[in-house]
Structure formats: C-alpha cells, structure tokens
Design an enzyme around this catalytic site. Sequence first.
Site, PDB file in Angstrom:
ATOM      1  N   LYS A 138       0.865  -1.190   0.000  1.00 10.37           N
ATOM      2  CA  LYS A 138       0.000   0.000   0.000  1.00 10.37           C
ATOM      3  C   LYS A 138       0.892   1.227   0.000  1.00 10.37           C
ATOM      4  CE  LYS A 138      -4.408   1.004   0.037  1.00 10.37           C
ATOM      5  NZ  LYS A 138      -5.490   0.241  -0.614  1.00 10.37           N
ATOM      6  N   GLY A 177     -24.062   4.279   0.916  1.00  8.33           N
ATOM      7  CA  GLY A 177     -23.194   4.785  -0.148  1.00  8.33           C
ATOM      8  C   GLY A 177     -23.892   4.722  -1.488  1.00  8.33           C
ATOM      9  N   GLY A 207     -21.624   5.456  -4.372  1.00  6.50           N
ATOM     10  CA  GLY A 207     -20.446   5.754  -5.182  1.00  6.50           C
ATOM     11  C   GLY A 207     -20.128   4.591  -6.090  1.00  6.50           C
ATOM     12  N   ASN A 208     -18.845   4.454  -6.425  1.00  4.74           N
ATOM     13  CA  ASN A 208     -18.433   3.449  -7.408  1.00  4.74           C
ATOM     14  C   ASN A 208     -18.891   2.037  -7.021  1.00  4.74           C
ATOM     15  OD1 ASN A 208     -16.118   1.335  -8.182  1.00  4.74           O
ATOM     16  ND2 ASN A 208     -16.467   2.788  -9.826  1.00  4.74           N
TER      17      ASN A 208
END
Length: 428
Positions: free
Chosen positions: A107, A219, A221-222
């Site tokens: 990450k 949510g 979103g994507n």
Amino acid sequence: MAMKSYNPYEIAQAQFDRIADLLKLDQAARDLLRVPTREYHFTIPVHMDDGSVQVFQGFRVQHNDARGPGKGGIRFHPLETIDTVRALAMWMTWKCAVVDVPLGGSKGGVVCDPHNLSARETEQLCRGWVRQISRDVGPHLDVPAPDIMTNPQNMLWMLDEYEAIHGGKYPGFITGKPLSVGGSQGRKEATGYGVVFTIREALKELNREPRNTTASIQGFGNVAQHAIQLYERIGGTVVCVSSWNQADQTAYSFRKASGIRYEELLAATDAFGGIDVAKARDLGYEILPGDAWLEQDVEILIPAALENQITQENAARIHPRAIVLAEGANGPTSPEADTILSERNIFILPDFLANAGGVTCSYFEQVQSNMNYYWDKDEVLGKLDTKMTAAFHAVSDLARNQKLPMRDAAYVISVSRVAQACRDRGWV
Ligand code: NAD
C-alpha cells in the site's frame, strides 16, 4: 480478546494474531507476517503554483511478496498515517490470497489534500512519488493502483514518469489506468459486481432466490452503484441508499418502498456519489437520517461507504429480517459488532472477500498490460465471476466444515496460503 484500539494497524495485527493462534502458526511465520517486510518513507518536494516549495511525506509499505509481486493502491489523504498504510498493506496480502491471485500485499500514501492542489501540482506530486520509489516498485516487483483521492489520470502520470526513468514501455507497472492507455474493461464495475457475485452465492446457500429479496445500501459511489446494477439484474430490489451531502456536511438515506430507480437517482447524483436531497424529494423519495439505511426491513445490507459504520452502539438496530451483510467497504464492521451479528446468525461476507473484485480485476489489468493484449468486457467479467465464486465457496466450505465464522474462515485460508508460500520458499 476485546479490542479497544481503533488504530487500524493494531486491529490488523490483533486479527492476525488470533488466526495465527487458531492455525498454531510457528513463531518464525508469526514474526514474519505480523509486520511489513519493507517500508519506505520519503519526502516529495513540489514547486507550487505560487512559487513556494512544499515538501510532502510519502510512503510505500510492502507487507509480503511470497506469492508474487506486491499489489495495492496509493492514497492521497490529509490524515494518512504510516499505521493506516501498514494495515492496508497487510489486508492486501490477505485479500490477494483469498481470491488466489499470485500477488502479495502493498500500500502507498501521501499526506496531502488533493482538494487544495492544482492539476499541475498534483501531476508533480504523482511524478515525485514515483521518482522516490522507482527502483523498488515495478511490473514484477510491486504494482500500485488508485485508492482514495487518486484516479486514472494520476496513474497515467505515474506510469509516464516510471517509463521515462526506466527508458521503455512498462504498462504493467501500475493498474487503474485510463481505458485509452492500458486500462482494463470492467475495472469500474469490478468491485460492485464482485460484491453481488458473493451475495448471489450466499443466497444459494441460504436457499433464497435473489428475486425474493430486498437490500439497503450505505453509499452511492463506485462500489454501491455497480452493486445495485447487478443486484437488480439478478432480480433483487433495492429499497434504500444513503449518501453524504457535501453542502450541509450530513449523510441522508433515500427510501422508496417499491424500489429505488437507479437511473433517475444517478441523474440526481454528483461525481463523488452525493445525491441531491431536493431532487430526490421531487422524485418521490422519502428523505431519512443518514444511518436509517441500517434499520430497514430488508434481507440484505451492503455497507459500501466508510469504515467503522456498524458498531456496538447501532448493531441492535439491524432489522430481524436481515440475513446477509455484504461488506463492500473496507472495515465497515467493528469487532464488537461482528460478534453481535454472528450471534444473530447473519451471514457475513467479510470485506476482503466481498470487495476483492477490484483487486482481482486489477490483476487482470496487470496481466493484460504485461502481454500488451487486451480482453473484451465479457471476458474480463466472466473471469471475475469465476474467481469470486471459487473464492466464496472455498471460504464457505471451510466455515461450514470447521464451524468458523465466515471472516475467520477467509483469514484461515489467506494466512495459510501466505505462510505456506513463505515456507516453500525456505523463508521460515
Ligand atoms: P466513492 O467515493 O465512489 O463512494 C463513496 C460513497 O459513500 C459516496 O456515495 C458518498 O456519498 C458515500 N458516503 C460517504 N460518507 C457517507 C456517510 N457518512 N453516510 C452515507 N454515505 C456516505 O467510494 P467507493 O470507491 O465506492 O468506495 C467505497 C468503499 O469501498 C470504501 O471503503 C473503499 O475503500 C471500498 N473499496 C472500494 C474499491 C473500489 O474499487 N472502488 C475496492 C475495494 C474496496
């Protein structure tokens, strides 16, 4: 063991320790896997538009690469810390292992607020990040991707800088690229679709037909949008979604008992997944408090917004009819809430299984980029379905046979696979 700390790295280590005990992992494997293999801390000077120079703090953490090159996104966030990056790198190792893709976990991050950067400054930051780390990442070493507040354009600037430094074309260095330059078909759908592939399989195990189920989602979103599209396609009905309203800094839930209409709601939504409250009201939606999505009378709950949303304080508000919790978001359920939901027999699809469709498709992008040959969307999504379905069954079979919660079963599979690779290589 009760976990009081919300430091994500401490949580990730506590989760690992519990599974290491369960697996009776030897001390050397524990010592190796409970910390990152390598971490890079570096500074990135950027010449700002006003003539000043601002120095940003950057990170790359490589948790484990026994199963293949590291894989993991880069976050641009003002509150980024090394411990967040360490935790996310560790979770990437387990996520890649549970879907059995030959990759390790990494990450990256930069402490910055992209809202306050011009496009030129952002480009300099992206190129500067690559300049600091270019010798230690690469198509066969460690492959970055977008994450919070980084996007396909940022990935292309990073790729361009990497190729300028190394003097060649290396599209497999990074994923999440624009479709026009080495991106994969199906990437934007992959995480949401992957969530629904696992829901579909869970419902089969519960002897329920998707068309006789309803869902409520945090949510829009994507992840949520693509999950809704596929869930509706397999016959389900979404009755409630929630989103963040930037204007008054408040979350709202939007309910239509007969089922939301995805297209009309999308037309009332901004680029960040925020639904316009006035427009939704005009469309006939009931406007409810932000956390009302959690207590709807539905079979399926999909948190697909933020971490730490279902907690000891609100878990009891989940409707008795709920049978599946599919974690689209990373870490939406606190360890205490996890115990409460397991006691209620709710079928939990843990985050690093349920939302692994994103990294699986990133792996497909890396493979296509390394071949410099690209598949069509049906091929990508077909391969994604196969991988997610196989991962689901490996986890649910183990959960059933060993009477483990789904999250523990997913961990047992991942940690065993990674530990085995370390042993096979002669590391421990
Ligand atoms: P996004 O930014 O596209 O959408 C986030 C959504 O959450 C928006 O609709 C926003 O309005 C809503 N939201 C924010 N705060 C809220 C609140 N307090 N209450 C209700 N809604 C709120 O993000 P995304 O890409 O859809 O990611 C969502 C989650 O899934 C994150 O946890 C992310 O880490 C995880 N995830 C994403 C991917 C991916 O491929 N995009 C992969 C794996 C995991």
